[in-house]
Design a protein around this motif. Structure first.
Motif, short mmCIF file in Angstrom:
data_model
loop_
_atom_site.label_atom_id
_atom_site.label_comp_id
_atom_site.label_asym_id
_atom_site.label_seq_id
_atom_site.Cartn_x
_atom_site.Cartn_y
_atom_site.Cartn_z
N LEU A 52 -14.61 19.77 -29.94
CA LEU A 52 -14.50 21.02 -29.20
C LEU A 52 -14.50 22.24 -30.10
N HIS A 53 -13.97 22.08 -31.32
CA HIS A 53 -13.84 23.22 -32.23
C HIS A 53 -14.54 22.91 -33.55
N SER A 54 -15.79 22.51 -33.44
CA SER A 54 -16.53 22.13 -34.63
C SER A 54 -16.77 23.31 -35.57
N THR A 55 -16.67 24.52 -35.06
CA THR A 55 -16.90 25.70 -35.91
C THR A 55 -15.65 26.11 -36.66
N SER A 56 -14.50 25.57 -36.28
CA SER A 56 -13.25 25.94 -36.94
C SER A 56 -13.02 25.04 -38.14
N LEU A 57 -12.83 25.64 -39.30
CA LEU A 57 -12.61 24.87 -40.53
C LEU A 57 -11.16 24.42 -40.64
N PHE A 58 -10.22 25.15 -40.06
CA PHE A 58 -8.81 24.83 -40.18
C PHE A 58 -8.15 24.81 -38.79
N PRO A 59 -8.42 23.77 -38.02
CA PRO A 59 -7.81 23.69 -36.70
C PRO A 59 -6.29 23.57 -36.81
N ARG A 60 -5.55 24.27 -35.95
CA ARG A 60 -4.09 24.28 -35.99
C ARG A 60 -3.54 23.07 -35.24
N LEU A 61 -2.48 22.50 -35.78
CA LEU A 61 -1.83 21.38 -35.13
C LEU A 61 -0.87 21.89 -34.07
N SER A 62 -0.83 21.19 -32.94
CA SER A 62 0.12 21.55 -31.89
C SER A 62 1.51 21.10 -32.31
N PRO A 63 2.57 21.69 -31.72
CA PRO A 63 3.94 21.26 -32.04
C PRO A 63 4.16 19.77 -31.80
N GLU A 64 3.54 19.23 -30.74
CA GLU A 64 3.69 17.81 -30.45
C GLU A 64 3.11 16.95 -31.56
N LYS A 65 1.95 17.36 -32.08
CA LYS A 65 1.32 16.60 -33.15
C LYS A 65 2.13 16.68 -34.44
N LYS A 66 2.67 17.86 -34.72
CA LYS A 66 3.50 18.01 -35.91
C LYS A 66 4.75 17.14 -35.81
N ALA A 67 5.36 17.13 -34.63
CA ALA A 67 6.55 16.30 -34.43
C ALA A 67 6.20 14.82 -34.57
N THR A 68 5.04 14.44 -34.06
CA THR A 68 4.60 13.06 -34.16
C THR A 68 4.38 12.65 -35.61
N GLN A 69 3.75 13.50 -36.38
CA GLN A 69 3.54 13.21 -37.79
C GLN A 69 4.87 13.09 -38.53
N THR A 70 5.84 13.90 -38.16
CA THR A 70 7.17 13.81 -38.79
C THR A 70 7.82 12.48 -38.48
N ILE A 71 7.76 12.03 -37.22
CA ILE A 71 8.36 10.75 -36.83
C ILE A 71 7.64 9.60 -37.52
#
Length: 297
Positions: free
Chosen positions: A213-232
């Motif tokens: 969906l965001h192929s033009t974005s070089l640095f897509p931002r992580l959602s809070p849910e994804k950040k929390a998931t990566q932490t867990i």
């Protein structure tokens, strides 16, 4: 043994301070928001368990603290070693619950897991009660077999620390409690790994959708849910590694019926690693804490 004692005390001091900060911050945040967040409840329980765990290990590794308590050595040994085993079991159960709840949180709204979120919220107190009941029961044999080290040398005792030892137990009792403990650890560990694998699968799927969906974005931002998931996921991975190292050291010492000073010191450091590192990881990934410090600066 002195270098290990100093290292363990320093490590425990950092862990206790970090867990107290995390516990108080999550409690005050929940009170101010007037909301009962299951993730905060689980994190508070984990921090409280780790505070108890680090304090018990601190007393067992520090002769000065151990001797400062005006109680019989036998009673102190039974209390501290029993609590160390109980909190170890609670740490496994609570980490598993945190991983499972995060998997439910990020699951699609159409999945069966998402429907469990409300049930989790309403049943949190009962879940904690079950965890405490299991951990208190599975370690109850230690109350009868932990003894204080006497002045006389006894080769039949397995030393846990400078003051505490484990007396020989019957084969049947050893097998029963070993089976119960391993069944609990394997069950919760299996759920932990399954929920982690599920979260990894969802993250990969979301990452592919984001790239499409965001192929033009070089640095897509992580959602809070994804950040929390990566932490867990980071916490679970770290926990599994430390658990297996601790299990190998414990099994090696129990089979040889010998806890040398070096093995005892190394195992204490290994046991302290997860309860010390986990609050630091949770604090560093908490956006609310970051916002407070940025406002202060």
């Amino acid at each position: 043994m002195l270098p290990f004692e100093n290292a363990s005390c320093f490590q425990a001091g950092i862990g206790i301070s970090a867990n107290i900060f995390l516990l108080l911050f999550r409690i005050f945040t929940s009170l101010l928001d007037h909301k009962r967040r299951p993730a905060d409840m689980i994190t508070c329980h984990l921090a409280f368990v780790h505070i108890m765990m680090l304090f018990t290990l601190l007393f067992l590794m520090s002769p000065d603290l151990f001797e400062s308590l005006n109680l019989q050595n036998d009673l102190k040994c039974k209390t501290f070693i029993y609590l160390s085993r109980v909190t170890r079991g609670l740490s496994i159960c609570t980490t598993c619950l945190l991983s499972l709840f995060q998997a439910i949180t990020i699951s699609p709204s159409t999945s069966q897991l998402s429907r469990l979120k409300r049930k989790f919220t309403n049943s949190m107190v009962r879940i904690f009660f079950i965890f405490w009941s299991l951990s208190l029961s599975f370690s109850s044999n230690l109350i009868f077999y932990i003894v204080a080290v006497s002045n006389e040398t006894q080769s039949s005792l397995l030393n846990f620390s400078k003051y505490c030892s484990l007396s020989p137990t019957s084969t049947i009792m050893t097998l029963v409690f070993f089976t119960l403990t391993m069944s609990r650890d394997v069950s919760f560990g299996g759920v932990m790994l399954l929920s982690s694998a599920y979260m990894v699968t969802l993250l990969i799927r979301h990452q592919r959708q984001a790239q499409h969906l965001h192929s033009t974005s070089l640095f897509p931002r992580l959602s809070p849910e994804k950040k929390a998931t990566q932490t867990i996921l980071l916490l679970v991975s770290f926990f599994v590694i430390m658990y297996w190292v601790d299990l190998i050291l414990s099994s090696y010492s129990t089979l040889l019926w010998e806890y040398g000073p070096v093995i005892l010191g190394v195992q204490s450091l290994v046991t302290n690693v997860y309860p010390t590192v986990s609050p630091l990881v949770l604090i560093s990934s908490d956006k609310r804490i970051k916002n407070i410090f940025q406002q202060r600066l």
